[in-house]
Enzyme design. Structure first.
Site, mmCIF file in Angstrom:
data_model
loop_
_atom_site.group_PDB
_atom_site.id
_atom_site.type_symbol
_atom_site.label_atom_id
_atom_site.label_comp_id
_atom_site.label_asym_id
_atom_site.label_seq_id
_atom_site.Cartn_x
_atom_site.Cartn_y
_atom_site.Cartn_z
ATOM 1 N N ASP A 161 0.805 -1.217 0.000
ATOM 2 C CA ASP A 161 0.000 0.000 0.000
ATOM 3 C C ASP A 161 0.838 1.266 0.000
ATOM 4 O O ASP A 161 0.575 2.195 -0.756
ATOM 5 C CB ASP A 161 -0.926 -0.005 1.223
ATOM 6 C CG ASP A 161 -1.619 1.325 1.427
ATOM 7 O OD1 ASP A 161 -2.418 1.713 0.552
ATOM 8 O OD2 ASP A 161 -1.361 1.982 2.453
ATOM 9 N N ASP A 164 4.901 0.886 4.080
ATOM 10 C CA ASP A 164 4.991 -0.374 4.817
ATOM 11 C C ASP A 164 4.724 -1.530 3.851
ATOM 12 O O ASP A 164 4.712 -1.327 2.643
ATOM 13 C CB ASP A 164 4.005 -0.381 5.989
ATOM 14 C CG ASP A 164 2.587 -0.026 5.538
ATOM 15 O OD1 ASP A 164 2.251 -0.284 4.369
ATOM 16 O OD2 ASP A 164 1.819 0.512 6.361
ATOM 17 N N TYR A 321 -7.829 2.915 6.646
ATOM 18 C CA TYR A 321 -8.747 3.010 5.510
ATOM 19 C C TYR A 321 -10.167 2.653 5.959
ATOM 20 O O TYR A 321 -10.777 1.716 5.474
ATOM 21 C CB TYR A 321 -8.288 2.088 4.379
ATOM 22 C CG TYR A 321 -6.996 2.541 3.743
ATOM 23 C CD1 TYR A 321 -6.973 3.642 2.876
ATOM 24 C CD2 TYR A 321 -5.803 1.895 4.018
ATOM 25 C CE1 TYR A 321 -5.792 4.070 2.302
ATOM 26 C CE2 TYR A 321 -4.610 2.322 3.447
ATOM 27 C CZ TYR A 321 -4.612 3.405 2.592
ATOM 28 O OH TYR A 321 -3.440 3.835 2.024
ATOM 29 N N GLU A 568 5.045 10.208 3.311
ATOM 30 C CA GLU A 568 4.717 8.854 2.859
ATOM 31 C C GLU A 568 3.871 8.865 1.592
ATOM 32 O O GLU A 568 2.881 9.588 1.503
ATOM 33 C CB GLU A 568 3.967 8.070 3.938
ATOM 34 C CG GLU A 568 3.771 6.603 3.578
ATOM 35 C CD GLU A 568 3.181 5.784 4.705
ATOM 36 O OE1 GLU A 568 3.354 4.542 4.689
ATOM 37 O OE2 GLU A 568 2.537 6.364 5.607
#
Length: 617
Positions: A161, A164, A321, A568
Site C-alpha cells: 500500500d 509499509d 482506511y 509517505e
C-alpha cells in the site's frame, strides 16, 4: 504572492435541342482541331486515313516518322540520365529527420509516476521491473495462514500500500480502477508516449492478485480476503508497522484478514475488475474472466445479509482506511458494471432516486465533491454524466442522469476559487481535506475530474456550463487542473516537487522502508532497521515517481522520514496522480476516446422496457 485569479472570473432547357447543338459543336471543333495537327497526330485522333507513302517506324499500334522516333529516343535517354543523377544526389545528401517535440512536464512526470508502482510490487517480480533495489518478497503470503481456504492456492502478488508492507484490498482496488479509467479515456496518449503496455501490465498485476482474493470460479462467494499483513500503532508486537525491514527480508507473521460482509469492498473490487475488462477487451478470454469476477463481487455486495462496512471489526483497516459507507460504491461499481456488460439492470440500479439519495448525491457537507478512495460519488457522477452527454439513453433514466449532470456541475463550481467553498493555501493549493494532513491525494483526484470533464465538454463541442448565473468556460477547468498540478510539480512557495525524482528539489527522506534501507547484503532485523528509519541521511534509494503526502495548510513541508503525514506515498494517491497527469499531457485539444467505454453497451434506441424486477436500495 500566488494569485488566485488564474482561471478568470464569472467569467428550364430543352434537352433534345441541347443534345443536337452539342453534337454539331463537337463536329466543328474536331474539324478545326484536325486542321491544326500534322498527319501523324491526325491519325491518332481521327483513326487511319490516306497516308503519304514514306518509310515510317512501325510501333505496332502506330507508325511514326524516323526523325520523330529519334527525338523520342533522345528524350527518353535524357530523362533516364536525369532521373539517375537525381537519385544519386538524393542518396548522398545528408538526411534531416524532423524530431518529435520534446515531452512536456506532465509527460515527464507521468513516466516517473508509473514507475512508483513497479517499486510497490509484491511477489515474484518480472525480469524487467526497472527498480534494481527491489526483489522478490511476500512469497509465503496466504500459504501458511490456516484461515485461507485450500481452493485458493496463495495470496502472493499485488501491491504494497505505502511505505509499509501491508496489502489493503480496499484502496488497492480503487487504485486499479483509477488506472483503468485513465487508460479507457486516454489510451492513444499512453500509446503515443510509449507507456500503454507498461500501464496495462501494472493493471494486470493488480487484477491478477484481486482474482486470487475470492473464489472467482464459484457461482457465489461468501468471503473476500481483504488484507495481508497488519499494523497497529503503539503495538510492540512485530508487524508491518512496528518493524522497519525491507520487504525482501520480512520474517514476522503476516496474517490474512477474511471479510464475510463488506459491500463497499466488494463493489469497489467489482468496479476495478469491470473497468479493467474494458482495458483488456482485445483479450477476450481475460476480459471475460474479469467480467465474471466482477459480477460475483457485485452480487456479494448487494446481498442484504452482508451489508456492514468492510472495516467494521478490523482495527488495522479502520485505523488507516476506514470506510464511511457503501452506497457510493454501489453507484460507482454499478456504473462500471453497466459499461462492462451492457446489462441495463445496473443502469436501473444506479438511477434509482433512493440509491442516489443514500449515496449522498444531494447532501451538502464539508466533504461533498471530495473524490477519494473512500468517497466514490463525485467520480460516479462524472461517469454517469459522460453517459448522458455521449449516449443519452433517455427514458426512464434521463431524469436521474440529468440530476447527476447537474451535481457534477455543482462539484466543478465548488473547486473554483471564486466561490470560496474550499480554502486555499497562500500558494494556491486547494484544501479539499480542510487543512488535514496528506492533502495531495485529494488534489490530484479533483484535478483529474476537472480536466476530464473539460475534455468531455470539448469532445461534445460544449463550450461551458453555468455556476448559478455565472457562465464558466471549459478552459477554466483545464486551467484549474494545471494550476494545482503545477503546484505539486514545483510551482509553490518552497519550489519543491512533491513527486520524487521530478526536478532537482524533491523529498529525500521518504517514509518508505524499502527505499530507506541499503541493499548491502545485510539483513536488518525488525528493530535493526531503526538505524535507517531514524538516520538524518537521505534514502539510499530514490523511489522515483512517488507522490508524498504533501505540505500543510501553510505551504510548509518537513522532509522527515519519521513523519508519514508529510513524506509517505500511497498507491491510491499515485493512481490519482497518474490519471491527472495523462489528462493534461499533449496540450489542450486532444479529445477523449468517446466510444471504447461503451463497447459492451447495446444500442440505446429503440429503448427496451426496464427490467421487471426492480432493484431495491
Amino acid at each position: 504572492m500566488y494569485g488566485r485569479d488564474q482561471w478568470g472570473g464569472a467569467f428550364e432547357i430543352n434537352a433534345d435541342s441541347a443534345t443536337e447543338d452539342n453534337r454539331s459543336r463537337t463536329e466543328v471543333d474536331s474539324g478545326a482541331l484536325s486542321r491544326q495537327l500534322d498527319e501523324t497526330q491526325q491519325s491518332w485522333l481521327l483513326g487511319p486515313g490516306e497516308q503519304k507513302n514514306n518509310k515510317n517506324v512501325d510501333l505496332g499500334c502506330v507508325e511514326i516518322k524516323p526523325n520523330l522516333f529519334k527525338w523520342i529516343l533522345a528524350i527518353f535517354a535524357v530523362a533516364a540520365v536525369t532521373g539517375s543523377l537525381a537519385a544519386i544526389i538524393v542518396k548522398t545528401l545528408p538526411k534531416h529527420h524532423h524530431s518529435p517535440p520534446p515531452p512536456d512536464n506532465y509527460t515527464i512526470a507521468l513516466h516517473k509516476a508509473l514507475q512508483f508502482f513497479n517499486a510497490q510490487k509484491s511477489g515474484r517480480l518480472p525480469k524487467k521491473n526497472n527498480v534494481p533495489w527491489r526483489g522478490n518478497s511476500g512469497l509465503q503470503d496466504g500459504i501458511s495462514d490456516p484461515s485461507v481456504r485450500l481452493s485458493l492456492r496463495d495470496l502472493v502478488g499485488g501491491y504494497y500500500d505505502a511505505g509499509d508492507q501491508i496489502k489493503f484490498g480496499f484502496p488497492g482496488a480503487y487504485a486499479m480502477t483509477m488506472l483503468s479509467w485513465s487508460v479507457i479515456e486516454y489510451r492513444q496518449k499512453y500509446e503515443d508516449i510509449g507507456e500503454l503496455s507498461h500501464i496495462r501490465e501494472l493493471i494486470k498485476w493488480g487484477t491478477d492478485y484481486m482474482l486470487k482474493t475470492f473464489n472467482a470460479s464459484a457461482k457465489n462467494i461468501d468471503v473476500i480476503y481483504s488484507q495481508v499483513g497488519h499494523g497497529l500503532n503503539g503495538s510492540r508486537t512485530p508487524d508491518d508497522h512496528f518493524c522497519w525491514m525491507r520487504p525482501e527480508d520480512m520474517d514476522y507473521p503476516r496474517p490474512v484478514v477474511a471479510t464475510t460482509s463488506g459491500p463497499d469492498l466488494a463493489a469497489e473490487m467489482a468496479a476495478a475488475l469491470a473497468a479493467a475488462s474494458i482495458v483488456f477487451n482485445d483479450d477476450r478470454t481475460y476480459s471475460k474472466k474479469l467480467v465474471n469476477g466482477a459480477a460475483l463481487l457485485f452480487k456479494f455486495a448487494r446481498d442484504s445479509g452482508k451489508r456492514s462496512r468492510y472495516s467494521s471489526g478490523n482495527p488495522s483497516a479502520a485505523q488507516f482506511y476506514n470506510s464511511s459507507g457503501y452506497y457510493d460504491e454501489y453507484v460507482w461499481g454499478g456504473a462500471w458494471m453497466y459499461f462492462a456488460t451492457g446489462n441495463r439492470s445496473y443502469l436501473q440500479l444506479v438511477t434509482l432516486p433512493a440509491m442516489a439519495k443514500n449515496a449522498g448525491a444531494f447532501s451538502a457537507g464539508p466533504y461533498y465533491g471530495v473524490f477519494s478512495w473512500d468517497n466514490k460519488l463525485p467520480g460516479a457522477q462524472v461517469l454517469l454524466t459522460r453517459l448522458r452527454i455521449f449516449l443519452s439513453p433517455g427514458y426512464p433514466y434521463e431524469d436521474m442522469l440529468a440530476s447527476y449532470h447537474n451535481q457534477t456541475n455543482i462539484v466543478m463550481c465548488s473547486y473554483l476559487p471564486m466561490f470560496k467553498v474550499f480554502n486555499r493555501t497562500r500558494g494556491g493549493l486547494i484544501q479539499l481535506n480542510h487543512g488535514n494532513p496528506q492533502p495531495l491525494q485529494y488534489v490530484v483526484n479533483a484535478a483529474f475530474l476537472a480536466s476530464l470533464y473539460s475534455d468531455y465538454l470539448n469532445t461534445a463541442d460544449i463550450p461551458g456550463f453555468y455556476c448559478g448565473p455565472n457562465y464558466i468556460s471549459r478552459e477554466v477547468l483545464r486551467d484549474l487542473a494545471r494550476f494545482q498540478m503545477d503546484y505539486i510539480l514545483g510551482k509553490n512557495p518552497r519550489k519543491m516537487s512533491y513527486v520524487v525524482g521530478y526536478g532537482n528539489h524533491y523529498p529525500r527522506h521518504v517514509h518508505h522502508r524499502a527505499a530507506s534501507i541499503p541493499t548491502n547484503g545485510v539483513k536488518y532485523s525488525c528493530t535493526g532497521g531503526y538505524k535507517w528509519r531514524d538516520s538524518p541521511k537521505s534514502n539510499p534509494h530514490v523511489i522515483t515517481g512517488a507522490m508524498v503526502g504533501g505540505p500543510d495548510k501553510y505551504d510548509g513541508f518537513h522532509d522527515v522520514r519519521s513523519n508519514y503525514n508529510y513524506s509517505e506515498p500511497t498507491i491510491a494517491g499515485n493512481a490519482g496522480l497518474v490519471a491527472a497527469l495523462v489528462s493534461l499531457t499533449g496540450g489542450d485539444n486532444i479529445k477523449v476516446d468517446k466510444n471504447t467505454i461503451f463497447s459492451a453497451v447495446p444500442p440505446v434506441f429503440p429503448l427496451a422496457p426496464p427490467p421487471p424486477a426492480p432493484w431495491k436500495p
